[in-house]
Design a protein around this motif. Structure first.
Motif, mmCIF file in Angstrom:
data_model
loop_
_atom_site.group_PDB
_atom_site.id
_atom_site.type_symbol
_atom_site.label_atom_id
_atom_site.label_comp_id
_atom_site.label_asym_id
_atom_site.label_seq_id
_atom_site.Cartn_x
_atom_site.Cartn_y
_atom_site.Cartn_z
ATOM 1 N N UNK A 72 0.822 -1.213 0.000
ATOM 2 C CA UNK A 72 0.000 0.000 0.000
ATOM 3 C C UNK A 72 0.858 1.266 0.000
ATOM 4 N N UNK A 73 2.028 1.208 0.588
ATOM 5 C CA UNK A 73 2.931 2.367 0.605
ATOM 6 C C UNK A 73 3.357 2.770 -0.803
ATOM 7 N N UNK A 74 3.371 1.809 -1.723
ATOM 8 C CA UNK A 74 3.845 2.085 -3.073
ATOM 9 C C UNK A 74 2.719 2.293 -4.089
ATOM 10 N N UNK A 75 1.491 2.424 -3.624
ATOM 11 C CA UNK A 75 0.380 2.695 -4.541
ATOM 12 C C UNK A 75 0.448 4.143 -5.018
ATOM 13 N N UNK A 76 0.116 4.364 -6.285
ATOM 14 C CA UNK A 76 -0.037 5.729 -6.786
ATOM 15 C C UNK A 76 -1.288 6.323 -6.161
ATOM 16 N N UNK A 77 -1.279 7.650 -5.961
ATOM 17 C CA UNK A 77 -2.425 8.318 -5.350
ATOM 18 C C UNK A 77 -2.834 9.507 -6.200
ATOM 19 N N UNK A 78 -4.142 9.674 -6.314
ATOM 20 C CA UNK A 78 -4.674 10.823 -7.041
ATOM 21 C C UNK A 78 -6.053 11.138 -6.480
ATOM 22 N N UNK A 95 -14.160 3.104 -13.811
ATOM 23 C CA UNK A 95 -14.309 2.217 -12.650
ATOM 24 C C UNK A 95 -15.599 2.518 -11.915
ATOM 25 N N UNK A 96 -16.228 1.467 -11.369
ATOM 26 C CA UNK A 96 -17.409 1.624 -10.527
ATOM 27 C C UNK A 96 -16.973 2.004 -9.122
ATOM 28 N N UNK A 97 -17.717 2.922 -8.517
ATOM 29 C CA UNK A 97 -17.473 3.340 -7.139
ATOM 30 C C UNK A 97 -18.786 3.196 -6.375
ATOM 31 N N UNK A 98 -18.757 3.192 -5.054
ATOM 32 C CA UNK A 98 -19.993 3.093 -4.281
ATOM 33 C C UNK A 98 -20.927 4.264 -4.572
ATOM 34 N N UNK A 99 -22.218 3.968 -4.677
ATOM 35 C CA UNK A 99 -23.205 5.008 -5.038
ATOM 36 C C UNK A 99 -23.285 6.122 -4.002
ATOM 37 N N UNK A 100 -23.007 5.837 -2.725
ATOM 38 C CA UNK A 100 -23.095 6.864 -1.707
ATOM 39 C C UNK A 100 -22.016 7.934 -1.877
ATOM 40 N N UNK A 101 -21.054 7.716 -2.776
ATOM 41 C CA UNK A 101 -19.982 8.685 -3.006
ATOM 42 C C UNK A 101 -20.235 9.581 -4.217
ATOM 43 N N UNK A 102 -21.383 9.435 -4.859
ATOM 44 C CA UNK A 102 -21.699 10.241 -6.043
ATOM 45 C C UNK A 102 -21.535 11.723 -5.706
ATOM 46 N N UNK A 103 -20.809 12.427 -6.575
ATOM 47 C CA UNK A 103 -20.603 13.865 -6.423
ATOM 48 C C UNK A 103 -19.468 14.233 -5.484
ATOM 49 N N UNK A 104 -18.902 13.286 -4.775
ATOM 50 C CA UNK A 104 -17.833 13.590 -3.819
ATOM 51 C C UNK A 104 -16.467 13.499 -4.475
ATOM 52 N N UNK A 105 -15.547 14.294 -3.937
ATOM 53 C CA UNK A 105 -14.147 14.210 -4.323
ATOM 54 C C UNK A 105 -13.506 13.171 -3.402
ATOM 55 N N UNK A 106 -12.818 12.192 -3.976
ATOM 56 C CA UNK A 106 -12.248 11.097 -3.199
ATOM 57 C C UNK A 106 -10.784 10.900 -3.575
ATOM 58 N N UNK A 107 -10.058 10.219 -2.686
ATOM 59 C CA UNK A 107 -8.690 9.823 -3.003
ATOM 60 C C UNK A 107 -8.747 8.443 -3.637
ATOM 61 N N UNK A 108 -7.981 8.268 -4.698
ATOM 62 C CA UNK A 108 -7.910 6.983 -5.388
ATOM 63 C C UNK A 108 -6.463 6.495 -5.292
ATOM 64 N N UNK A 109 -6.304 5.253 -4.873
ATOM 65 C CA UNK A 109 -4.981 4.628 -4.803
ATOM 66 C C UNK A 109 -4.999 3.419 -5.725
ATOM 67 N N UNK A 110 -3.907 3.249 -6.470
ATOM 68 C CA UNK A 110 -3.912 2.200 -7.489
ATOM 69 C C UNK A 110 -2.506 1.806 -7.906
#
Length: 161
Positions: A72-78, A95-110
């Motif tokens: 997890x330390x080496x995952x890219x983040x955006x 990518x599909x995300x949880x519906x409760x997050x619609x409209x929110x700004x989130x951190x993505x790690x990949x």
């Protein structure tokens, strides 16, 4: 490392008679013998062998909590905003995300080289994102947003001059 490579070249490689070497295996054996000798010989600057010097300095090295933690330390983040259809775009993939997050700004790690390893982080929670199946996504029922009644906008449909 650069100093080590320079020492290897100047003390070993430049003095090597390449015409005497018949195969890559023989070359590798000579290199391994040189490295073994180098690492077990006392160096004048430190008064120790490189191996013993390393072993004395190992104790301040922190060990990872777990292999998963290290990964997890080496995952890219955006950061991305979850769209109205509960998806996000990352590296030209949807990518599909949880519906409760619609409209929110989130951190993505990949992991950029593995499209299956994508996670969305929001308010301290971690969600697995998965590649969107566009056909399935188009058939998904969602809670409708409040509809706009255009007949009541700007005075109930009267012509405003």
């Amino acid at each position: 490392m650069e100093r080590n490579f320079r020492t290897l070249k100047e003390r070993w490689l430049y003095g090597l008679d390449l015409k005497q070497i018949q195969s890559l295996d023989e070359f590798n054996e000579l290199l391994a013998a040189y490295i073994r000798k180098h690492n077990t010989t006392i160096h004048s600057a430190t008064g120790e062998t490189p191996l013993s010097r390393y072993l004395h300095s190992v104790h301040p090295i922190r060990k990872p909590k777990s292999p998963e933690w290290l990964d997890e330390c080496f995952l890219n983040r955006t950061t991305r905003r979850i769209s109205r259809d509960a998806t996000l775009e990352l590296d030209c993939r949807c990518y599909d995300a949880p519906m409760q997050l619609i409209g929110q700004k989130v951190e993505v790690r990949y992991l950029p080289d593995n499209p299956e390893k994508v996670w969305v982080f929001s308010e301290g929670k971690r969600y697995q994102a998965r590649l969107t199946n566009r056909i399935e996504n188009g058939k998904t029922k969602r809670e409708n947003q409040v509809a706009i009644d255009y007949s009541t906008v700007l005075g109930g449909g009267k012509n405003v001059h």
